[in-house]
Design a protein around this motif. Structure first.
Motif, mmCIF file in Angstrom:
data_model
loop_
_atom_site.group_PDB
_atom_site.id
_atom_site.type_symbol
_atom_site.label_atom_id
_atom_site.label_comp_id
_atom_site.label_asym_id
_atom_site.label_seq_id
_atom_site.Cartn_x
_atom_site.Cartn_y
_atom_site.Cartn_z
ATOM 1 N N ILE A 170 -2.604 1.637 15.055
ATOM 2 C CA ILE A 170 -3.129 1.435 13.702
ATOM 3 C C ILE A 170 -3.161 2.746 12.912
ATOM 4 O O ILE A 170 -2.816 2.786 11.729
ATOM 5 N N GLU A 171 -3.502 3.858 13.589
ATOM 6 C CA GLU A 171 -3.553 5.160 12.893
ATOM 7 C C GLU A 171 -2.155 5.586 12.443
ATOM 8 O O GLU A 171 -2.004 6.392 11.540
ATOM 9 N N PHE B 58 2.096 2.464 2.002
ATOM 10 C CA PHE B 58 2.171 2.648 0.550
ATOM 11 C C PHE B 58 3.293 3.623 0.232
ATOM 12 O O PHE B 58 3.817 4.276 1.134
ATOM 13 N N ASP B 59 3.661 3.723 -1.040
ATOM 14 C CA ASP B 59 4.549 4.804 -1.464
ATOM 15 C C ASP B 59 3.854 5.573 -2.587
ATOM 16 O O ASP B 59 2.624 5.634 -2.600
ATOM 17 N N LEU C 135 6.412 3.454 16.411
ATOM 18 C CA LEU C 135 4.978 3.575 16.170
ATOM 19 C C LEU C 135 4.350 2.204 15.976
ATOM 20 O O LEU C 135 4.836 1.402 15.171
ATOM 21 N N ILE D 165 -1.141 2.689 9.165
ATOM 22 C CA ILE D 165 -1.801 2.770 7.854
ATOM 23 C C ILE D 165 -1.098 3.766 6.926
ATOM 24 O O ILE D 165 -0.840 3.460 5.763
ATOM 25 N N PRO D 166 -0.720 4.949 7.421
ATOM 26 C CA PRO D 166 -0.055 5.905 6.514
ATOM 27 C C PRO D 166 1.344 5.483 6.050
ATOM 28 O O PRO D 166 1.929 6.164 5.213
ATOM 29 N N TYR D 167 1.875 4.398 6.569
ATOM 30 C CA TYR D 167 3.158 3.897 6.061
ATOM 31 C C TYR D 167 2.963 2.640 5.207
ATOM 32 O O TYR D 167 3.899 1.884 4.996
ATOM 33 N N GLU E 113 8.543 7.554 21.703
ATOM 34 C CA GLU E 113 8.227 8.550 20.677
ATOM 35 C C GLU E 113 8.680 8.110 19.283
ATOM 36 O O GLU E 113 8.147 8.563 18.284
ATOM 37 N N ARG E 114 9.693 7.249 19.230
ATOM 38 C CA ARG E 114 10.254 6.873 17.930
ATOM 39 C C ARG E 114 9.900 5.456 17.509
ATOM 40 O O ARG E 114 10.525 4.877 16.640
ATOM 41 N N GLY F 270 8.993 7.783 0.996
ATOM 42 C CA GLY F 270 7.874 7.078 0.374
ATOM 43 C C GLY F 270 7.361 7.754 -0.882
ATOM 44 O O GLY F 270 6.157 7.789 -1.125
ATOM 45 N N LYS G 60 -0.405 -1.917 -1.498
ATOM 46 C CA LYS G 60 -0.739 -1.508 -0.147
ATOM 47 C C LYS G 60 -0.538 -2.673 0.817
ATOM 48 O O LYS G 60 -0.839 -3.819 0.475
#
Ligand SMILES: Cc1cc2nc3c(=O)[nH]c(=O)nc-3n(C[C@H](O)[C@H](O)[C@H](O)COP(=O)(O)OP(=O)(O)OC[C@H]3O[C@@H](n4cnc5c(N)ncnc54)[C@H](O)[C@@H]3O)c2cc1C
Ligand code: SF4
Ligand code: SF4
Lengths: 458, 438
Positions: A22-23, A30-31, A19, A26-28, A16-17, A72, A37
């Motif tokens: 790919i989904e 950038f800030d 990741l 991607i959200p990690y 669970e901790r 972020g 990116k």
């Protein structure tokens, strides 16, 4: 990322901790900074200092870079990962460990959201002053790593002034405890101070011991409207010259006011050149006196109108409108590139007009706002990253602004850090010797360049 | 409206500057603390799809299904990101990709989206059947089958949430044209909705009464088509556009001073016909005009200066808390007006509900597709509601109404759910016939 490392991380933290889809990655990538990116190799969420240390050791064994991340919201690309790096995200380390009203301290894990610190302090009649615009999202770890400022910097200083101690995981995985609850302490180098503002390049802060203050009894918030930008800048200089230290002297220019009003709809005057948001706090009598004098100074410097917030709610509305300034500017054009220059306060008026002139010369749209009391301005270019020709002009304007800032004895970044965004100009500001000194420190602590490589310098 | 993320005007995706200001307002991020379940993360995934960096994957589809569509992020976003449009476009893409396809799901989607909610008469017929079923002993029989675990759990959940069908539908209670007793100040059209019409037709009656009491001539076509919000939220933009055209044809906006919606979810969709039909030359102008006429009932009443009832519908004073439906608060930015109306009521004491605009977990069919998260949100809402000390919860969306009501029933709470227009209507009725209890 190698299977064996992923498996080891899962064995350590549970699936669970960790990741890796790919989904999830991607959200990690950038800030809060425009245009940077990358895609990390994995993101992990440790809960304890020991788990952080174990993750660091595993990544070291596998020879891959580590990027520490809070929420972020950074504005210099500090937590943008290098491709395939291990991102250690601390948002699950979000517990306040203790409040000590006798020593006026608070101990918290690094992932605690900034706003929660002051909310907790308030329950004890105490006060944690640093309040970056992002306070509802950013983590205290991120604040420490960037030495963040806020709206109250003028009177109360920045994050550094409140860090009394910390627990840090070093690049080789060792855990060290720095500083303590003593008001005075000169036992050797002040090592904690080395980590404040180190942008995740020297160690991972996992716990902090923060200084608190008694909560001010009264507060007054004022809003002054000006038809000339220079008048606003002069008002700031005169207030400081009159030996008043208000907690807040924030400034918004016409473009910024328009965007903020468009979003917040709180009735800001959109037909003026500048507004100053001013706040004084402390003993009720002193607050009344300072507020009256500030109103007078603003009026004698040509303020069209000075409005006094009627109650706490109205004051809060004004402050939160100010906090939305940067994001609100993004309403106008697709890309917002924000600067963070700071100049000695006597040079403010000159800097402000220079920015406006530079924007006109390069045919660019710039909205400027900032912590005027600190001499810290955020000229923000409203542009489109897909338009190469325009981006070229943005770059030229940035160069010019940096040159001017340095010639006035200023700095390229007052509070957002160097990260990736300000890297090209660091050497120019510091000079060869101090630049090399910084690299020596980095090399001494992180000889294999594992922690946040490529940030601050290459 | 663009049919896919790749065709979407790129600046809508670019509008998100990933500042994170929306994060603390997102219920799913609050639950997982993972970026992919945040608005900023979801937009990044959509952008990756638009850029061709990522295919439409199972994980992408799951994440978009996990999103409540509550639009709290849109209210919070200073940068003006149009999350609603992004979300609907992403869902349309997912439908087209077929990644969620299964024969059973296809069958139910066909029946609901393409058959029932495209044909208002058929929908009412289905409603009548459900009414018969609920009235017969059959319902308690199937309940027993569930208890004995003979029917699948999903069906049980669906049934617990399926609304109690009204005894009469709106057309049996409201004449096509009704005029106020005294001066006619405005001419308005009243939209009766689908769920509202089936489960809450009395609320449509109440709405008409309140409008009449405020000098509005009320036009209510007896058979109205669905507004298309269900289709739009579920990835069927073409059907949604077709329904919008039917709606505009039935109620030409030029004929009315206002077109009134009394269900948050419908209203939120109904005021965006302009975007939905922007590429249709025959309808683009009409649709924009429609948007400018569309009003939520509370918004309209406050705008025209709602008359304070001089009689109270309740003998004793009553403590009321107000829960904001997402699509009224975030989708339509109507937040103060319902509270203002409640404050007009004699004998009503309005108390603030903590996190009043945090989603209750109803969110369209979310309670069926994501039961766990939906239940967690409902619990959170009920807890705040109990802490508020209110005897009545006022809310104005059929979905929220059903969700919170069934939650209260499950925990045996005496708190009643009533819509603000109902409270108003009862007070007005009391003025003319004080002897009849509401
Ligand atoms: C709308 C908006 C307004 C803002 N207003 C202000 C403002 O008024 N003043 C201001 O100073 N800044 C402001 N910022 C910038 C930003 O919020 C701050 O820099 C903040 O401190 C970053 O915190 P974070 O948790 O998001 O850190 P991140 O963005 O996740 O990380 C920032 C840097 O710190 C490092 N880091 C993070 N956590 C740790 C840790 N535990 N140990 C070691 N290194 C770590 C990362 O590697 C990275 O280099 C604003 C940003 C936004 C989006
Ligand atoms: S949606 Fe808005 S608030 Fe959220 S990250 Fe994007 S720009 Fe910021
Ligand atoms: S619509 Fe609601 S659940 Fe979905 S991203 Fe926005 S705030 Fe989160």
């Amino acid at each position: 990322m190698r299977e064996s490392l992923v498996q080891a991380l899962i064995d350590l933290l549970g699936s669970e901790r960790v990741l890796t889809a790919i989904e999830d990655l991607i959200p990690y990538g950038f800030d809060g900074t425009a245009t940077f990116k990358a895609t990390p190799g994995a993101v992990v969420f440790p809960n304890t200092t020991e788990e952080v240390s174990a993750c660091v050791r595993l990544a070291n064994d596998a020879g891959i870079p580590i990027v520490t991340r809070g929420s972020g919201t950074g504005l210099s690309g500090g937590s943008v990962p290098t491709d395939h790096a291990l991102v250690i995200c601390l948002v699950q380390m979000d517990r306040i460990l203790s409040v000590d009203p006798r020593n006026l301290t608070l101990r918290a894990q690094a992932g605690v959201i900034t706003a929660k610190l002051d909310e907790t302090a308030a329950e004890h009649g105490l006060f944690y002053p640093p309040d970056p615009g992002s306070l509802r999202i950013s983590t205290i770890g991120g604040n420490v790593a960037e030495n963040s400022g806020g709206l109250r910097g003028l009177k109360y200083g920045v994050t550094r002034n409140y860090v009394m101690g910390m627990e840090v995981v070093l690049p080789d995985g060792r855990i060290v405890s720095l500083g303590n609850a003593c008001v005075k302490d000169v036992a050797g180098y002040s090592m904690k101070d080395l980590f404040v503002g180190s942008e995740g390049t020297l160690g991972i802060v996992t716990e902090v011991l923060l200084k608190l203050l008694p909560r001010p009894l009264a507060r007054r918030t004022l809003l002054a409207t000006f038809d000339r930008m220079e008048d606003a800048a002069e008002t700031v200089s005169s207030i400081i010259a009159a030996r008043i230290i208000p907690c807040t002297l924030e400034f918004l220019d016409r473009i910024t006011i328009g965007c903020v009003e468009d979003y917040a709809k709180i009735g800001l005057p959109t037909d003026c050149e500048a507004i100053l948001l001013m706040e004084t706090d402390g003993h009720p009598a002193a607050v009344e006196d300072e507020a009256t004098r500030m109103v007078e100074i603003a009026r004698t410097h040509g303020a069209r109108e000075v409005q006094i917030a009627q109650d706490e709610q109205e004051a809060l509305k004004l402050a939160s409108a100010r906090r939305s300034a940067f994001s609100a500017l993004a309403r106008v054009r697709p890309t917002t590139i924000l600067e963070d220059i700071t100049v000695p306060r006597s040079a403010l008026a000159e800097m402000v007009s220079f920015i406006a002139a530079t924007a006109t010369r390069h045919g660019l749209m710039v909205g400027t706002f900032g912590h005027m009391g600190d001499g810290n301005l955020h000229p923000t270019f409203l542009t489109d990253e897909r338009d190469e020709e325009e981006m070229q002009r943005v770059h030229l304007a940035l160069e010019a602004i940096v040159e001017k800032t340095l010639s006035l004895g200023g700095t390229i970044t007052g509070e957002h850090g160097v990260g990736l965004a300000k890297k090209p100009w660091l050497k120019q500001q510091l000079g060869d010797a101090s630049y090399e000194l910084m690299r020596t420190v980095k090399h001494a602590l992180d000889p294999h360049n594992r922690l946040n490589p490529g940030k601050i310098f290459d | 409206m663009a049919g896919s993320l790749k065709q979407l005007d790129y600046s809508i995706l670019q509008q998100c500057m990933h500042c994170g200001m929306c994060l603390p307002t997102c219920p799913t991020f609050d639950a997982t603390k993972r970026e992919r379940s945040s608005p900023r993360g979801r937009i990044a995934l959509m952008r990756a799809v638009a850029d061709g960096e990522m295919e439409i994957t199972r994980g992408f589809a799951d994440e978009m299904s996990y999103c409540l569509g509550c639009l709290a992020c849109q209210t919070a976003c200073p940068a003006g990101v149009d999350y609603a449009q992004l979300f609907e476009t992403a869902r349309a893409d997912i439908e087209k990709s077929g990644i969620n396809a299964s024969p059973l799901r296809g069958f139910w989607r066909f029946i609901t989206l393409r058959v029932l909610f495209m044909r208002p008469r058929l929908l009412r017929m289905a409603g009548r059947l459900l009414r018969l079923y609920q009235g017969s002993g059959l319902e308690s029989f199937t309940k027993r089958l569930h208890q004995m675990r003979i029917l699948p759990a999903e069906l049980g959940r669906l049934e617990a949430l399926s609304p109690r069908i009204s005894d009469r539908f709106s057309n049996e209670m409201i004449d096509p044209v009704e005029r106020p007793g005294n001066d006619i100040r405005f001419k308005v059209a009243l939209l009766t909705g689908c769920v509202q019409d089936l489960a809450f037709s009395e609320i449509n009656r109440d709405t008409a009464d309140v409008l009449l009491a405020n000098g509005c001539e009320v036009h209510t076509p007896p058979v109205q088509s669905c507004c298309g919000s269900l289709h739009s939220h579920n990835g069927e933009p073409i059907l949604a556009a077709e329904l919008a055209r039917r709606m505009i044809d039935q109620l030409p906006p030029d004929d009315y001073d206002a077109i009134i919606s009394n269900a948050g979810g419908c209203g939120s969709h109904l005021r965006h016909y302009g975007t939905l039909l922007e590429d249709d030359p025959a309808y683009a102008d009409k649709a924009r005009n429609w948007d400018s006429k569309l009003r939520d009932i509370h918004e309209w009443l406050v705008e025209i200066g709602c008359r304070a009832p001089f009689s109270s519908a309740n003998p004793d004073s009553m403590t009321v808390a107000y829960h904001e439906s997402c699509h009224l608060a975030h989708g339509q930015k109507v937040t103060q007006q319902p509270r203002q109306l409640l404050q007009l009521l004699p004998g009503v004491k309005l108390v603030e509900l903590k996190e009043s605009s945090w989603c209750c977990g109803s969110a369209g069919i979310y309670s069926i597709t994501q039961p766990e998260q939906s239940a967690a949100l409902l619990d959170r809402k009920l807890k705040h509601l109990q802490d508020s000390g209110a005897a009545v919860l006022a809310t104005s969306n059929p979905g929220c109404h059903l969700q919170i009501e069934s939650g209260l029933k499950a925990i045996g709470s005496p708190i009643e759910v009533i819509q603000p227009v109902t409270l108003l209507a009862r007070s007005y009725r009391q003025e003319t016939s004080p002897s009849i209890s509401p």
